[in-house]
Structures are given as C-alpha cells and as structure tokens.
Design a protein around this motif. Sequence first.
Motif, PDB file in Angstrom:
ATOM      1  N   ALA A   1       0.862  -1.192   0.000  1.00  0.00           N
ATOM      2  CA  ALA A   1       0.000   0.000   0.000  1.00  0.00           C
ATOM      3  C   ALA A   1       0.892   1.234   0.000  1.00  0.00           C
ATOM      4  N   ALA A   2       0.452   2.240  -0.707  1.00  0.00           N
ATOM      5  CA  ALA A   2       1.270   3.463  -0.766  1.00  0.00           C
ATOM      6  C   ALA A   2       0.352   4.672  -0.674  1.00  0.00           C
ATOM      7  N   ARG A   3       0.874   5.732  -0.101  1.00  0.00           N
ATOM      8  CA  ARG A   3       0.066   6.946   0.079  1.00  0.00           C
ATOM      9  C   ARG A   3       1.013   8.137   0.140  1.00  0.00           C
ATOM     10  N   ILE A   4       0.440   9.294  -0.338  1.00  0.00           N
ATOM     11  CA  ILE A   4       1.253  10.508  -0.204  1.00  0.00           C
ATOM     12  C   ILE A   4       0.741  11.234   1.024  1.00  0.00           C
ATOM     13  N   LEU A   5       1.649  11.573   1.865  1.00  0.00           N
ATOM     14  CA  LEU A   5       1.245  12.199   3.121  1.00  0.00           C
ATOM     15  C   LEU A   5       1.757  13.639   3.172  1.00  0.00           C
ATOM     16  N   ASP A   6       0.935  14.456   3.882  1.00  0.00           N
ATOM     17  CA  ASP A   6       1.299  15.863   4.100  1.00  0.00           C
ATOM     18  C   ASP A   6       1.681  16.572   2.804  1.00  0.00           C
ATOM     19  N   PHE A   7       0.895  16.349   1.749  1.00  0.00           N
ATOM     20  CA  PHE A   7       1.267  16.920   0.455  1.00  0.00           C
ATOM     21  C   PHE A   7       1.212  18.454   0.480  1.00  0.00           C
ATOM     22  N   ALA A   8       0.294  18.961   1.346  1.00  0.00           N
ATOM     23  CA  ALA A   8       0.131  20.417   1.388  1.00  0.00           C
ATOM     24  C   ALA A   8       1.324  21.094   2.043  1.00  0.00           C
ATOM     25  N   ASN A   9       2.101  20.335   2.769  1.00  0.00           N
ATOM     26  CA  ASN A   9       3.229  20.930   3.487  1.00  0.00           C
ATOM     27  C   ASN A   9       4.543  20.503   2.823  1.00  0.00           C
ATOM     28  N   PRO A  10       5.135  21.413   2.097  1.00  0.00           N
ATOM     29  CA  PRO A  10       6.294  21.034   1.277  1.00  0.00           C
ATOM     30  C   PRO A  10       7.414  20.417   2.104  1.00  0.00           C
ATOM     31  N   SER A  11       7.573  20.847   3.373  1.00  0.00           N
ATOM     32  CA  SER A  11       8.715  20.332   4.128  1.00  0.00           C
ATOM     33  C   SER A  11       8.464  18.909   4.644  1.00  0.00           C
ATOM     34  N   ARG A  12       7.162  18.524   4.673  1.00  0.00           N
ATOM     35  CA  ARG A  12       6.870  17.199   5.219  1.00  0.00           C
ATOM     36  C   ARG A  12       6.320  16.219   4.202  1.00  0.00           C
ATOM     37  N   ALA A  13       6.031  16.741   3.004  1.00  0.00           N
ATOM     38  CA  ALA A  13       5.356  15.897   2.009  1.00  0.00           C
ATOM     39  C   ALA A  13       6.233  14.714   1.629  1.00  0.00           C
ATOM     40  N   ARG A  14       5.629  13.509   1.544  1.00  0.00           N
ATOM     41  CA  ARG A  14       6.398  12.315   1.194  1.00  0.00           C
ATOM     42  C   ARG A  14       5.457  11.217   0.726  1.00  0.00           C
ATOM     43  N   ALA A  15       6.016  10.306  -0.048  1.00  0.00           N
ATOM     44  CA  ALA A  15       5.238   9.135  -0.465  1.00  0.00           C
ATOM     45  C   ALA A  15       5.680   7.973   0.432  1.00  0.00           C
ATOM     46  N   VAL A  16       4.699   7.350   1.076  1.00  0.00           N
ATOM     47  CA  VAL A  16       5.032   6.249   2.001  1.00  0.00           C
ATOM     48  C   VAL A  16       4.462   4.944   1.432  1.00  0.00           C
ATOM     49  N   ALA A  17       5.326   3.927   1.234  1.00  0.00           N
ATOM     50  CA  ALA A  17       4.851   2.631   0.750  1.00  0.00           C
ATOM     51  C   ALA A  17       5.133   1.571   1.822  1.00  0.00           C
ATOM     52  N   VAL A  18       4.112   0.772   2.046  1.00  0.00           N
ATOM     53  CA  VAL A  18       4.256  -0.301   3.056  1.00  0.00           C
ATOM     54  C   VAL A  18       3.993  -1.639   2.358  1.00  0.00           C
ATOM     55  N   THR A  19       4.892  -2.585   2.557  1.00  0.00           N
ATOM     56  CA  THR A  19       4.665  -3.903   1.938  1.00  0.00           C
ATOM     57  C   THR A  19       5.054  -5.040   2.913  1.00  0.00           C
ATOM     58  N   SER A  20       4.407  -6.154   2.776  1.00  0.00           N
ATOM     59  CA  SER A  20       4.624  -7.272   3.718  1.00  0.00           C
ATOM     60  C   SER A  20       5.869  -8.069   3.373  1.00  0.00           C
ATOM     61  N   ILE A  21       6.504  -8.524   4.439  1.00  0.00           N
ATOM     62  CA  ILE A  21       7.592  -9.494   4.222  1.00  0.00           C
ATOM     63  C   ILE A  21       6.942 -10.856   4.503  1.00  0.00           C
ATOM     64  N   VAL A  22       6.775 -11.642   3.434  1.00  0.00           N
ATOM     65  CA  VAL A  22       6.006 -12.885   3.618  1.00  0.00           C
ATOM     66  C   VAL A  22       6.875 -14.124   3.435  1.00  0.00           C
ATOM     67  N   THR A  23       6.445 -15.127   4.155  1.00  0.00           N
ATOM     68  CA  THR A  23       7.133 -16.414   4.047  1.00  0.00           C
ATOM     69  C   THR A  23       6.631 -17.096   2.785  1.00  0.00           C
ATOM     70  N   PRO A  24       7.354 -18.128   2.344  1.00  0.00           N
ATOM     71  CA  PRO A  24       6.914 -18.794   1.111  1.00  0.00           C
ATOM     72  C   PRO A  24       5.502 -19.342   1.243  1.00  0.00           C
ATOM     73  N   ASN A  25       5.103 -19.633   2.461  1.00  0.00           N
ATOM     74  CA  ASN A  25       3.727 -20.153   2.552  1.00  0.00           C
ATOM     75  C   ASN A  25       2.716 -19.032   2.831  1.00  0.00           C
ATOM     76  N   GLY A  26       3.164 -17.803   2.659  1.00  0.00           N
ATOM     77  CA  GLY A  26       2.221 -16.680   2.682  1.00  0.00           C
ATOM     78  C   GLY A  26       2.063 -16.022   4.034  1.00  0.00           C
ATOM     79  N   ALA A  27       2.793 -16.441   5.043  1.00  0.00           N
ATOM     80  CA  ALA A  27       2.631 -15.807   6.348  1.00  0.00           C
ATOM     81  C   ALA A  27       3.495 -14.562   6.431  1.00  0.00           C
ATOM     82  N   SER A  28       2.951 -13.491   7.022  1.00  0.00           N
ATOM     83  CA  SER A  28       3.676 -12.216   7.099  1.00  0.00           C
ATOM     84  C   SER A  28       4.541 -12.206   8.348  1.00  0.00           C
ATOM     85  N   VAL A  29       5.831 -11.835   8.189  1.00  0.00           N
ATOM     86  CA  VAL A  29       6.713 -11.734   9.350  1.00  0.00           C
ATOM     87  C   VAL A  29       7.026 -10.280   9.665  1.00  0.00           C
TER      88      VAL A  29
END
Length: 708
Positions: free
Chosen positions: A157-185
């Motif tokens: 999942a990704a989102r742009i945060l604080d876009f209105a504030n130039p000093s804080r604006a950033r794109a944040v992406a979060v992704t799971s680290i998953v085991t081969p059998n699909g479990a998230s660690v």
Amino acid sequence: MRSIPRPSTLKDELQVLFLAVGSAFLVLATVLLYQNGQASLRRQLLASASTAAEAAAALVSLEDHRSLRSPQDLNSRAFRNIVQSLGALRRANPGIVHLFTIAPVGKLGGWGVVVDMGGSAPVRDERNLVRGRLPIGAPPPGSLPASLIQEGMGGTAARILDFANPSRARAVAVTSIVTPNGASVGLVVAELSAANLIEEVRLLWYVSIAIFLVGLVVSVFASNLASRWVTRPIEELSRGVDEIAKGNLRTRVSTHSRNELGSLASAFNLMAQSLEASQARTDEQQSLLRELHRLGSQVASTLELPRMLETAARGIRAICGGEEAFAGAMGPRDSAVRVWTRTGPGTLDMQGWETPADLLEDVLGGETRLLVRQEFAAAGLSMLLDRPGEYAVAAPLRVSDQPIGVLVALGSRGQFRAEAVSLAALFARQVSAAVGNARLFEQVRAVDRSKSEFLSIASHEVRTPLTVMKSSLDILVSSPKFEYTTDQRQLIAFCQESVDRLIRLVKDILDVSKIEAGVLSIQFQPTSLNELIEKCLFWVPQLPGGQGIEVEARLPSEPAMVLADPGRITQVLENLISNAIKFSKPGGKVTIELRSHEREYEVIVSDQGKGIAPEDLERIFGKFYQVADSATREQGGTGLGLAICKGIVEAHRGKIWAESALGDGSRFHFALTRVMDTPIGDGAEGQISVDTLLSSLRKASARASRAA
Ligand code: ADP
C-alpha cells in the motif's frame, strides 16, 4: 456603477460568443491537463515508493528478520545481514528519506521497529522525519498511519502524506515481508521525498496557466477571425445596400463564399446589375425626352413653314436615328405633300416630289409606322426608292384629323433606335401642333392684312365725300350770297362740327391701319422738341375747353434735338395736350415739361384731372379703348388717339407710358433718343451722330414702304 457597454454589431456579438465558448473550453482543458498531470506524477512517485518497499521486502531474509526482537540484537549477524542488503538499496535510491522494517510485538497487536536504515535523502524536518535510526523494538514513527500499516498487511500500500506541506510531504509505501507459505513476518516501510513531486506539480501549474493564457490570447484572435469570417460577407452586403441606397448602382459585392451568404451576394449583384441597367434605360429615355422637348420647342420657335420643316427633319433624325430624314408638308388646299426638306449627307434635288395624302393615309392610317422598302411606293414615297435606306420610320403630321404632312427617317434596320416609332409619334405630334399654329398664324395675318387694306380703302373713299361736304358747308357759311336765320346757322354749325369729327375719325382710322400694317410713313429729320411744343401752345386756346385751362410749358434753354418726323411728333403732342385739357376740371392746370437725360429727351404732359385707374393704365394705349365712365364718354373722342401716339413713338424707336392715380391727375410721358452732333468714337459713348441715325432711320422707313 458603470454599465458594461453592450455589443453593438453582429461581429462584436459573435466575437463575444466565440470568446466565451473558447474560454470555457480552455478552462476545462487546463484543469484536466493539470489534474491529470498531477495524478500521473503522484502515481509515479507512489509506484517508486512501492517498488522501493517491495525491493526491500525481497532483500530481507525471513530468518534474520524473525530473529531480531530486542535492542541487544543490534550487533547480531542477522541485523548486519539485513543492513547490508538494504544499505545497497538505499544508496541506489537517493529519494528514500526513510527505510525501515517493523514487526508485530507483544500480544496487543502493537508494532515495533526491526531494522531502521535511516534515509539517503537529506531530512528537512527533524521533528517529523526520523533522522537517526530507531532502535530495535522502538514503536514506529507516529507519522505512519495505522490504516496504511493495515493495508500493507495485505500486499503493498502506498500513500502521499502531508502533500500540502512542502517540508513534510512524502510518499510512504508499506509492503509485507512474507514467508513462502504466505505468512507475514513484518512490514517494510519506504518513505520517498515528495519534494520533487511538489516542484513538478508547481511547474505543471505554471505550465497550465501559461498554456491557458496563450490559449486565451489565441482564442481572442481566433474569435476575432471567426467572427470576421462570418460577418465579412454580411458587412459587404450591407455596404452594397448602402451604396445602392446612395444611388451608386455600379456597386457589386464579392461572392467568394459558397454558402447561403455567397448565394445572397450573387443575388444582390444580379439585382444591382438589373437596377443599373434599368437606371441606364431610364436615363437614356429621359435624355431622349429632353431632346424631344428641346426639338419640339425649336420647331415651335418659328412660324415660317420651311424653317419649321428643316428643324423637324433634323429632329426626327436625331430622335430615331437613320441615314437621312425628310419633312414634308402640304398647303391648306393641297391634296399632296409638295414642300419637302431633307437632312443627311450630301445634297438632293427634291423638285417635283409629291406624296398624295390619301396614299399616306391608306398605308399609315394616321399612325407612325416602320415601313419596309416594299411599302414605300404604296405610301406615296416611291421617290425614296432611289435612296439607300431599306427601312423608313414614317410619322404622319395631322391637324384636326386631317393629314398636313409627314416626317420620314430613312436607313437600315440597325440604324434605328428600339423606341424609334413611339418617339417619332410623339415628335410628330409636336410638329403637327407647330405646323397647325403656323397655318393659323398665317391665316390671321392674311385676315389682318385684308382688314387693314379694307379700312385704308374705305377711309379714302369716305374722306373724299367728307372733304366735299366740309368745303360745301364752309362755302355755305362764308358766302355773302346766302342769308340764314339763327336756327339755320345753328344747324349748319352742327353739320360742320359733325363733319369735322367724322374727318378726324377717318384720319385716325387711316393712321391706325397704317401703323398696324407697318407702313406709317415717317420723314425723319433733325427736329427741336422745344419748337414743336412752343408751336402747339399757339393753338391751345382754340381747343374745346382750352380757354378755361392754364397751360404752362417748362422748357430748357438749349434746343432738345431728336431725329423725328415733326408732323407726327406734333400729332402726338396735340393728342396728349388735348386729352389733358379735355379731362381737366375747369380752372385746372396743364404742364408740358421737357427733360434732358443722358441718352434721350423726355416730354411729360401732366394735368390735374380725375386721373386714370391702375387697371386702365395699360389698356388706354389699345385701339378704341376708353375708360368706362360716363365722364369719359361725355368728352367725346374715338379711343384711337393714344394708340396712334404709341404707334408713332414706337416707329421713332422711342417709348411712351402713363402714370396716374385716381383723383391725382395724369402724367403722359414719351421719350425719344437724343441726337448729339458728334461723331461716334470721340469719347461721347452711346451718343449717335445725326448722319448715322438719319441714314439708319431712313433705311428702316424705306424698308417699311417697300413692305407696304
Ligand atoms: P379719346 O379719343 O377717347 O381721347 P384716347 O386714345 O386719346 O382716345 O384716350 C383713350 C382714353 O384714355 C380716353 O377715352 C380716356 O378715358 C383716357 N385718357 C386719355 N388721356 C387722359 C387724361 N389726360 N386724363 C384722364 N383720362 C385720359
């Protein structure tokens, strides 16, 4: 508040409309461009962040990550492995402002930092962006939304945060680290700086505004052009209509467009063309009518038939066209046209030309016609067969429905105007009237001549027995052989008086006839008016009523010399003076004045009688005119005296007139050109020498006698 001026022309209105529509499209396009651009930039940044997060998740060893749970694990081999793997990624991607992993801690569903790689991009705001590395087990930064963590659990999942504030604006992406059998660690969180995005969006904004402004300018021009394009043909048409209204019928409009306006312009041009043609026809007809009128007046300006016919021949040719033209007329009792005149090239002997009126009537039937050569003979115009023309416009001249002549224009068909026949008919009518007048005038002149002749002969015949009667009466009165009673004498005196009157009347009638016939004989000689007036004064007392009237003469000392017949001028003076005495009241005064002017001498005979009414002043110089009142009749007279005075004075090239007002007496004037015994050309301008005037007057008098 000032009101906005309303568009006043179609062009303005269209321009405003085009501009409004163009601007609306422009605004829409600019907004769409900006929004799409911005969304695309955002997508790009989010994709970069997601890619970074996913790449990081792929690099993290599941085992290592699972084994790191407390700050003491910092020096563990697993920690170093992960740092090493992620360090390469972080260095390769300079936009990453923070890269770390988190994993669930405890049983309450909290999250704790596992490996924090810090950021490769400079941190702008230390309070919000994590600069230093977070220890293992520390809670994730508060700026990371829990909802994003939740979403990241299911993939990336990704989102742009604080876009209105130039000093804080950033794109944040979060992704799971998953085991081969699909479990998230755990989760990888990659935060990428949005500074570039903000810059690019701002740039996009500027570009959009610039595009909008340029578009606006272009749309102003375009709307102007478009409205012009639409309205130009209309303006052109409107200009054309204005010009036509001003009378400029040569106006045409351009017909380039192929739409309805083009058809309208073509129709307009056709209309202008036909208007111009009909105006030209009207002009031509008007000038022909003017010409017709001019020629008609010219024909009527003379009463001499040959000259009239000459003008008529020229006129018919000018009006109809043709090679040559003829005008013929017949005498009042003739049955054929024998007097011919011609106009055209060269000369032609028309001796013996004769056109029987009945043939002319048979063919023309009183109408103007275009005859072909084969019809010439039938119309009595066989003499025209020798002429070159193939056609003839023949217009009969008629008075009181009787033929009196004919006008003929001869030539080839192409030489005649289209309206030749109708114009010739009009002209023939004018010529007919003029010829009719000339005939009438000739008849009147003949009657007048015979009347004057009759009067003259009759007067002579009457005068002789009257003179015998007068002499006999004189002898009866004066001879001592006869003795009369008083009554007998009285009766003889009445007879004498009546005979005198009759002799005077006959003499006056004779004079008037001579004046009218223009044969009054005048013996010009240098004459002194002073002398004539003085002589008249001698016999004034003998005039009836002359004794009771004072007569005064005001004469200049130097002689008033004129060239005149002394007998005739004495006749004028006697008449005026006897009238003045006749119409004076008893005890009244009559004045005879002689005035000298630059070019003439003026004689004025005034009285203090009852005067003459203005309406009678002009008429008293006419024949047998007497003012209609009993007083005038009582005085006797013939009513011819003043007519004779006028005739005599005018035969001297002088003038005579009267001034009067009722109750204010009358003044009779006559003026004769003065004679200076000075030759012409010595500075006495306008004065005539005795010899010159005498010879010219003698010539005039000789001409008059010859004419008689
Ligand atoms: P007549 O023989 O009748 O005098 P004239 O021709 O001499 O004829 O005059 C015409 C008329 O003009 C007269 O009958 C008279 O009515 C008028 N008339 C002429 N002279 C005078 C005058 N001096 N005063 C008033 N009326 C006059």
